[in-house]
Design a protein around this motif. Structure first.
Motif, PDB file in Angstrom:
ATOM      1  N   THR A   1       0.825  -1.211   0.000  1.00  0.00           N
ATOM      2  CA  THR A   1       0.000   0.000   0.000  1.00  0.00           C
ATOM      3  C   THR A   1       0.857   1.258   0.000  1.00  0.00           C
ATOM      4  OG1 THR A   1      -1.764  -1.157   1.186  1.00  0.00           O
ATOM      5  CG2 THR A   1      -1.816   1.244   1.223  1.00  0.00           C
ATOM      6  N   LEU A   2       1.852   1.292   0.871  1.00  0.00           N
ATOM      7  CA  LEU A   2       2.703   2.480   0.952  1.00  0.00           C
ATOM      8  C   LEU A   2       3.452   2.717  -0.358  1.00  0.00           C
ATOM      9  CD1 LEU A   2       4.195   2.132   4.552  1.00  0.00           C
ATOM     10  CD2 LEU A   2       2.314   3.608   3.805  1.00  0.00           C
ATOM     11  N   THR A   3       3.849   1.662  -1.033  1.00  0.00           N
ATOM     12  CA  THR A   3       4.555   1.796  -2.314  1.00  0.00           C
ATOM     13  C   THR A   3       3.648   2.399  -3.376  1.00  0.00           C
ATOM     14  OG1 THR A   3       6.010  -0.071  -1.792  1.00  0.00           O
ATOM     15  CG2 THR A   3       5.797   0.536  -4.111  1.00  0.00           C
ATOM     16  N   ARG A   4       2.368   2.067  -3.349  1.00  0.00           N
ATOM     17  CA  ARG A   4       1.418   2.660  -4.289  1.00  0.00           C
ATOM     18  C   ARG A   4       1.153   4.127  -3.964  1.00  0.00           C
ATOM     19  NH1 ARG A   4      -1.869  -1.652  -3.040  1.00  0.00           N
ATOM     20  NH2 ARG A   4      -3.402  -0.205  -2.169  1.00  0.00           N
ATOM     21  N   TRP A   5       1.284   4.478  -2.709  1.00  0.00           N
ATOM     22  CA  TRP A   5       0.856   5.794  -2.247  1.00  0.00           C
ATOM     23  C   TRP A   5       1.916   6.889  -2.328  1.00  0.00           C
ATOM     24  CZ3 TRP A   5      -2.374   5.267   2.897  1.00  0.00           C
ATOM     25  CH2 TRP A   5      -3.615   4.679   2.603  1.00  0.00           C
ATOM     26  N   PHE A   6       3.180   6.528  -2.088  1.00  0.00           N
ATOM     27  CA  PHE A   6       4.216   7.542  -1.904  1.00  0.00           C
ATOM     28  C   PHE A   6       5.373   7.351  -2.878  1.00  0.00           C
ATOM     29  CE2 PHE A   6       2.133   7.075   2.279  1.00  0.00           C
ATOM     30  CZ  PHE A   6       1.733   8.388   2.488  1.00  0.00           C
ATOM     31  N   THR A   7       6.185   8.389  -3.024  1.00  0.00           N
ATOM     32  CA  THR A   7       7.361   8.308  -3.883  1.00  0.00           C
ATOM     33  C   THR A   7       8.469   7.525  -3.180  1.00  0.00           C
ATOM     34  OG1 THR A   7       8.300  10.359  -3.015  1.00  0.00           O
ATOM     35  CG2 THR A   7       6.852  10.543  -4.935  1.00  0.00           C
ATOM     36  N   PRO A   8       9.427   6.989  -3.939  1.00  0.00           N
ATOM     37  CA  PRO A   8      10.561   6.297  -3.314  1.00  0.00           C
ATOM     38  C   PRO A   8      11.299   7.171  -2.299  1.00  0.00           C
ATOM     39  CG  PRO A   8      10.487   5.789  -5.648  1.00  0.00           C
ATOM     40  CD  PRO A   8       9.446   6.850  -5.406  1.00  0.00           C
TER      41      PRO A   8
ATOM     42  N   THR B   1     -12.449  21.121  -9.478  1.00  0.00           N
ATOM     43  CA  THR B   1     -11.023  21.068  -9.768  1.00  0.00           C
ATOM     44  C   THR B   1     -10.540  19.642  -9.580  1.00  0.00           C
ATOM     45  OG1 THR B   1     -10.582  23.361  -9.111  1.00  0.00           O
ATOM     46  CG2 THR B   1      -8.719  21.831  -9.057  1.00  0.00           C
ATOM     47  N   CYS B   2      -9.928  19.098 -10.603  1.00  0.00           N
ATOM     48  CA  CYS B   2      -9.357  17.748 -10.538  1.00  0.00           C
ATOM     49  C   CYS B   2      -7.849  17.882 -10.338  1.00  0.00           C
ATOM     50  CB  CYS B   2      -9.653  16.986 -11.831  1.00  0.00           C
ATOM     51  SG  CYS B   2     -11.412  16.755 -12.145  1.00  0.00           S
ATOM     52  N   ILE B   3      -7.340  17.340  -9.257  1.00  0.00           N
ATOM     53  CA  ILE B   3      -5.910  17.392  -8.964  1.00  0.00           C
ATOM     54  C   ILE B   3      -5.293  16.041  -9.287  1.00  0.00           C
ATOM     55  CG2 ILE B   3      -4.149  17.730  -7.203  1.00  0.00           C
ATOM     56  CD1 ILE B   3      -6.022  19.600  -5.755  1.00  0.00           C
ATOM     57  N   ALA B   4      -4.343  16.048 -10.203  1.00  0.00           N
ATOM     58  CA  ALA B   4      -3.688  14.815 -10.652  1.00  0.00           C
ATOM     59  C   ALA B   4      -2.240  14.795 -10.190  1.00  0.00           C
ATOM     60  CB  ALA B   4      -3.755  14.713 -12.169  1.00  0.00           C
ATOM     61  N   GLY B   5      -1.799  13.647  -9.725  1.00  0.00           N
ATOM     62  CA  GLY B   5      -0.403  13.468  -9.366  1.00  0.00           C
ATOM     63  C   GLY B   5       0.352  12.833 -10.518  1.00  0.00           C
TER      64      GLY B   5
ATOM     65  N   GLU C   1      -2.211  19.699 -12.399  1.00  0.00           N
ATOM     66  CA  GLU C   1      -1.255  18.597 -12.345  1.00  0.00           C
ATOM     67  C   GLU C   1      -0.140  18.939 -11.359  1.00  0.00           C
ATOM     68  OE1 GLU C   1       0.057  17.586 -16.253  1.00  0.00           O
ATOM     69  OE2 GLU C   1      -1.981  17.339 -17.043  1.00  0.00           O
ATOM     70  N   MET C   2       0.107  18.019 -10.430  1.00  0.00           N
ATOM     71  CA  MET C   2       1.146  18.206  -9.421  1.00  0.00           C
ATOM     72  C   MET C   2       2.233  17.155  -9.593  1.00  0.00           C
ATOM     73  SD  MET C   2      -1.043  18.924  -5.916  1.00  0.00           S
ATOM     74  CE  MET C   2       0.449  18.616  -4.950  1.00  0.00           C
ATOM     75  N   ASP C   3       3.461  17.535  -9.299  1.00  0.00           N
ATOM     76  CA  ASP C   3       4.571  16.578  -9.293  1.00  0.00           C
ATOM     77  C   ASP C   3       4.499  15.832  -7.965  1.00  0.00           C
ATOM     78  OD1 ASP C   3       6.864  15.148  -9.755  1.00  0.00           O
ATOM     79  OD2 ASP C   3       8.222  16.803  -9.263  1.00  0.00           O
ATOM     80  N   ALA C   4       3.561  14.878  -7.888  1.00  0.00           N
ATOM     81  CA  ALA C   4       3.239  14.237  -6.619  1.00  0.00           C
ATOM     82  C   ALA C   4       2.725  12.825  -6.855  1.00  0.00           C
ATOM     83  CB  ALA C   4       2.183  15.061  -5.881  1.00  0.00           C
ATOM     84  N   PRO C   5       2.739  11.990  -5.805  1.00  0.00           N
ATOM     85  CA  PRO C   5       2.213  10.632  -5.900  1.00  0.00           C
ATOM     86  C   PRO C   5       0.729  10.600  -5.545  1.00  0.00           C
ATOM     87  CG  PRO C   5       3.214  10.915  -3.769  1.00  0.00           C
ATOM     88  CD  PRO C   5       3.353  12.238  -4.485  1.00  0.00           C
ATOM     89  N   HIS C   6       0.218   9.392  -5.302  1.00  0.00           N
ATOM     90  CA  HIS C   6      -1.202   9.221  -5.014  1.00  0.00           C
ATOM     91  C   HIS C   6      -1.624  10.015  -3.783  1.00  0.00           C
ATOM     92  CE1 HIS C   6      -5.027   7.318  -5.560  1.00  0.00           C
ATOM     93  NE2 HIS C   6      -5.019   6.770  -4.364  1.00  0.00           N
ATOM     94  N   MET C   7      -0.822   9.995  -2.726  1.00  0.00           N
ATOM     95  CA  MET C   7      -1.133  10.774  -1.525  1.00  0.00           C
ATOM     96  C   MET C   7      -0.544  12.179  -1.658  1.00  0.00           C
ATOM     97  SD  MET C   7      -2.997   9.010   0.605  1.00  0.00           S
ATOM     98  CE  MET C   7      -3.842   8.056  -0.655  1.00  0.00           C
TER      99      MET C   7
END
Length: 249
Positions: free
Chosen positions: A125-132, A183-187, A212-218
């Motif tokens: 789960t954490l791997t899907r949610w956050f950046t390395p 507003t749709c915020i996409a990572g 669009e954000m330079d971000a992961p799922h969370m």
């Protein structure tokens, strides 16, 4: 619930596994967050509870018009809220979310959760949610410690229930009915919700804009300042926006 000058209230709906405390890292005006059934301090809900049921419950415990910010699961519930109770929603922020769940993927994930338990699914789960980079700094990052603690504390059965509920979620063909500023915020680093899904979502909602954000799922946890700015800009835009026919006035 605190109200803004126009009488609306800001409401945050959280992702799977978290709870109302997740807004701690956001810098927003008075905002209320609710805890979904089976999450946080709340007991496991009845079997068969749907995202539409969650939306109905939220409306039953709030008053007046709402500016709803939903992340992941919260965004899905926010769509149901806007569709079933259009008179209660002034605007939407849909972050890293989808209008249609994949029932096969969600059912497999639910089965795995029941088999392995919350701890057994944690790293996946954490791997899907956050950046390395965030995962590498895990122990030194308060929001990572919070996410880990919440996921480990959640009843595996309640978590599996939620995955299955997401698998039944499908409002894709109804997105044109959402008539409020959205507003749709996409990572751009989102592994769970590919950016093309967010672009399509924004294209289908009549009064939508895409950020669009330079971000992961969370995105709201890993990039809270940037996320907060996006929400504040949304509120300003929504406040100046002329509603389309049938929207909350």
């Amino acid at each position: 619930m605190a109200r803004h000058s126009d009488g609306s209230s800001l409401l945050f709906l959280h992702p799977v596994g978290l709870d109302r405390r997740c807004i701690e890292w956001l810098d927003l005006p008075p905002v209320r967050a609710v805890t979904m059934p089976g999450h946080g301090e709340r007991e496991r809900a009845r079997l068969g509870l749907t995202l539409a049921d969650m939306a109905d419950e939220i409306v039953g415990h709030s008053t007046g018009p709402l500016d709803v910010v939903g992340a992941s699961l919260g965004g899905m519930v926010a769509m149901h809220l806007a569709l079933a109770h259009p008179d209660r929603v002034r605007s939407l922020v849909l972050a890293c979310t989808t209008p249609r769940g994949d029932s096969a993927v969600m059912n497999d994930r639910a089965d795995a959760t029941e088999d392995k338990g919350s701890a057994g699914m944690l790293e996946d789960t954490l791997t899907r949610w956050f950046t390395p980079a965030a995962l590498e700094a895990d122990r030194d990052t308060p929001y990572m410690a919070y996410a880990r603690e919440r996921l480990l504390a959640m009843d595996p059965g309640a978590l599996a229930d939620t995955w299955r509920a997401i698998g039944t979620h499908d409002v894709l063909e109804r997105l044109g009915e959402i008539r409020v500023p959205t507003t749709c915020i996409a990572g751009m680093r989102d592994l769970s919700t590919p950016i093309d899904v967010m672009r399509d979502l924004a294209a289908r909602v009549p009064d939508a804009r895409l950020v669009e954000m330079d971000a992961p799922h969370m995105a709201f946890l890993e990039r809270p300042r940037e996320f907060s700015v996006a929400v504040l800009e949304h509120l300003a835009w929504a406040g100046e926006h002329t509603p389309t026919e049938g929207a909350l006035r």
